[in-house]
Design a protein around this motif. Sequence first.
Motif, PDB file in Angstrom:
ATOM      1  N   PRO A 285       2.772  -4.855 -23.515  1.00 18.90           N
ATOM      2  CA  PRO A 285       3.306  -3.746 -22.714  1.00 18.90           C
ATOM      3  C   PRO A 285       2.204  -2.852 -22.131  1.00 18.90           C
ATOM      4  N   ARG A 286       0.975  -2.991 -22.683  1.00 16.70           N
ATOM      5  CA  ARG A 286      -0.131  -2.185 -22.134  1.00 16.70           C
ATOM      6  C   ARG A 286      -0.671  -2.781 -20.835  1.00 16.70           C
ATOM      7  N   ASP A 287      -0.300  -4.025 -20.556  1.00 24.44           N
ATOM      8  CA  ASP A 287      -0.671  -4.662 -19.296  1.00 24.44           C
ATOM      9  C   ASP A 287       0.331  -4.210 -18.230  1.00 24.44           C
ATOM     10  N   LEU A 288       0.066  -3.034 -17.662  1.00 23.63           N
ATOM     11  CA  LEU A 288       1.037  -2.420 -16.754  1.00 23.63           C
ATOM     12  C   LEU A 288       1.253  -3.234 -15.487  1.00 23.63           C
ATOM     13  N   VAL A 289       0.220  -3.965 -15.068  1.00 26.02           N
ATOM     14  CA  VAL A 289       0.388  -4.798 -13.878  1.00 26.02           C
ATOM     15  C   VAL A 289       1.425  -5.886 -14.155  1.00 26.02           C
ATOM     16  N   ASP A 290       1.377  -6.471 -15.355  1.00 25.81           N
ATOM     17  CA  ASP A 290       2.364  -7.494 -15.740  1.00 25.81           C
ATOM     18  C   ASP A 290       3.764  -6.874 -15.814  1.00 25.81           C
ATOM     19  N   TYR A 310       6.956   4.716 -19.848  1.00 29.47           N
ATOM     20  CA  TYR A 310       7.528   5.299 -18.622  1.00 29.47           C
ATOM     21  C   TYR A 310       6.520   6.259 -17.974  1.00 29.47           C
ATOM     22  N   ASN A 311       5.848   7.031 -18.821  1.00 30.14           N
ATOM     23  CA  ASN A 311       4.871   8.017 -18.350  1.00 30.14           C
ATOM     24  C   ASN A 311       3.697   7.333 -17.657  1.00 30.14           C
TER      25      ASN A 311
END
Length: 569
Positions: A285-290, A310-311
């Motif tokens: 989930p830390r891979d925001l691009v994914d 979400y933030n």
Amino acid sequence: MLDSRPWLAHYDKGVPHTIDYPQVPVYHFLEESARKYPEKACTIFKGAVVTFKEMSAITDEIAAALVAMGVKKGDRIGLFMPNTPQFVMAYFGILKAGGVVVATNPLYTPTEIEHQVNDAGIEIMFVMSNFYKTIKAAQPKTKLKTLIVTNLKETLPPILRILFTLAKEKKGGFRIEGGLAQGDIWMKDLMAKYKGAARPKLEIGPNDTSLFQYSGGTTGISKGAVALHRNLVANTLQIKNWMTNLEEGNEIMLMAIPLFHVYGMVAGMHFALASGASMVMVPNPRDLVDVLTSIDKYKPTIFPGVPTLYNAINNRADVQAGKYNLKSVKACISGSAPLLRETKEKFEALTGGVVFEGFGLSEAPTATHCNPLEGANKTGSIGMPLPDVECKIISLDDGVTELQMGDVGELVIRGPQVMKGYHNMPTETENTLRDMGDGGAPWLFTGDIARMDEDGYFYIVDRKKELIKPGGYQVWPREVEEIIIQHPKVLEVGVAGIPDPYRGETVKAWVVVKPGETLTENEIKEFSKERLAAYKVPTHIEFRDELPKTTVGKILRRELVRQHKESGS
């Protein structure tokens, strides 16, 4: 006072006050969706689809393999992998074999793994290949006998599989040099060997154990909460019945919250399977691009998440520039940490969907409260108790007296999803599950400090164990955090008590400043003084680039205090 259940009057239209729970094992949801929606995608992973029919057949094969390996009803089996189709396969394969799932955080160190493996008595564990070395390092101090290993590429589409093998397999640590150790086996080989095998003929009922869920350990040593099949079935149906705008068989869920955590497991995976919803798997989930590409490409309608996620999306320049289309999202259950008004409103503006805060814990896997989907969402509130959940606020002084509406005390709950107890911890179980002499089931003492308003909405004030007492006063860290986060330059904040020679304990804030902004200690103190009593204003402020968090985005206050003590500052 709370016996009147004022919340029932504020339920959304269509939400039942009570539910008739079927006497079935948890995997019934998967089998029903395979029957009703055989060709619909159960999981979508980088474009590769596993249908409900295929997933049900694969889990039958894994169950047959496990029984052939000697797994007996009640045996605990480990699961050490991120959000991938293999997690779902292994999870339901274990349950169909009569086993008990013990899903462990794949970021754990060998020492942390040893504790859970030994406490649960795990001999077989499913592992993603990039974590194989970590588990092998822990194995000598445990009774682990067999690792069933899978490689991320096994569920990728053919072209991506080739690219992954060439570019990422070795670099990402997915390739096991020299092959598996003796006694270990590839999951794909096991599945091939038992291809077409039927589910083992076992009597698995509502009162059989399904899950050991270890608490995150944010308040000390992690404890294994024991859930029965009926607990998980009940909570899945409570959540499903709460989602009144759901179209069964037509939803797509973004599965970014970790599946090893009860929130992802029950409010995500179980809920999806019970609703015939496809799960778009996001391993990190830390891979925001994914995360963002997955929303843009697969158009999920439901996005369970955490405020930090979400933030993070809200604050990305490419999101603000409109690079990704997020408009498919219609419902987001937010859990694990307080949802701030600014985060909620900003994300709702980006998606057009509703973000509503819920609350749950490993001991009632997972949800007990939620804001309504269509009714009033009260900022700062965890919402109302779900159907069949009873609640009381109990005095912090005597642990017995029931308090009135608006009074602050410990939240205690009772409902069909509440655990059986903690594994091998009779004293802890006795302290947490208490008979209150009303002739019913025991009450779960949550350790959370809360209050209820006149409409039956609940508000968490803080954790009982994290109360700060400067000079005898009472300060709740969350109250201070909620003030400091309102400062326009603050991105994140954690507050906790640290030792103080004069006051015994004092308030410290750890602050992450928004990118491109500068902020001083004095500015935060002045901002706080205008909004808080003097004894609540932080006497120490430390600026950080990031704060330590659990995998579901909860700030680890205990870890901040430990780091403070170690640094001697």
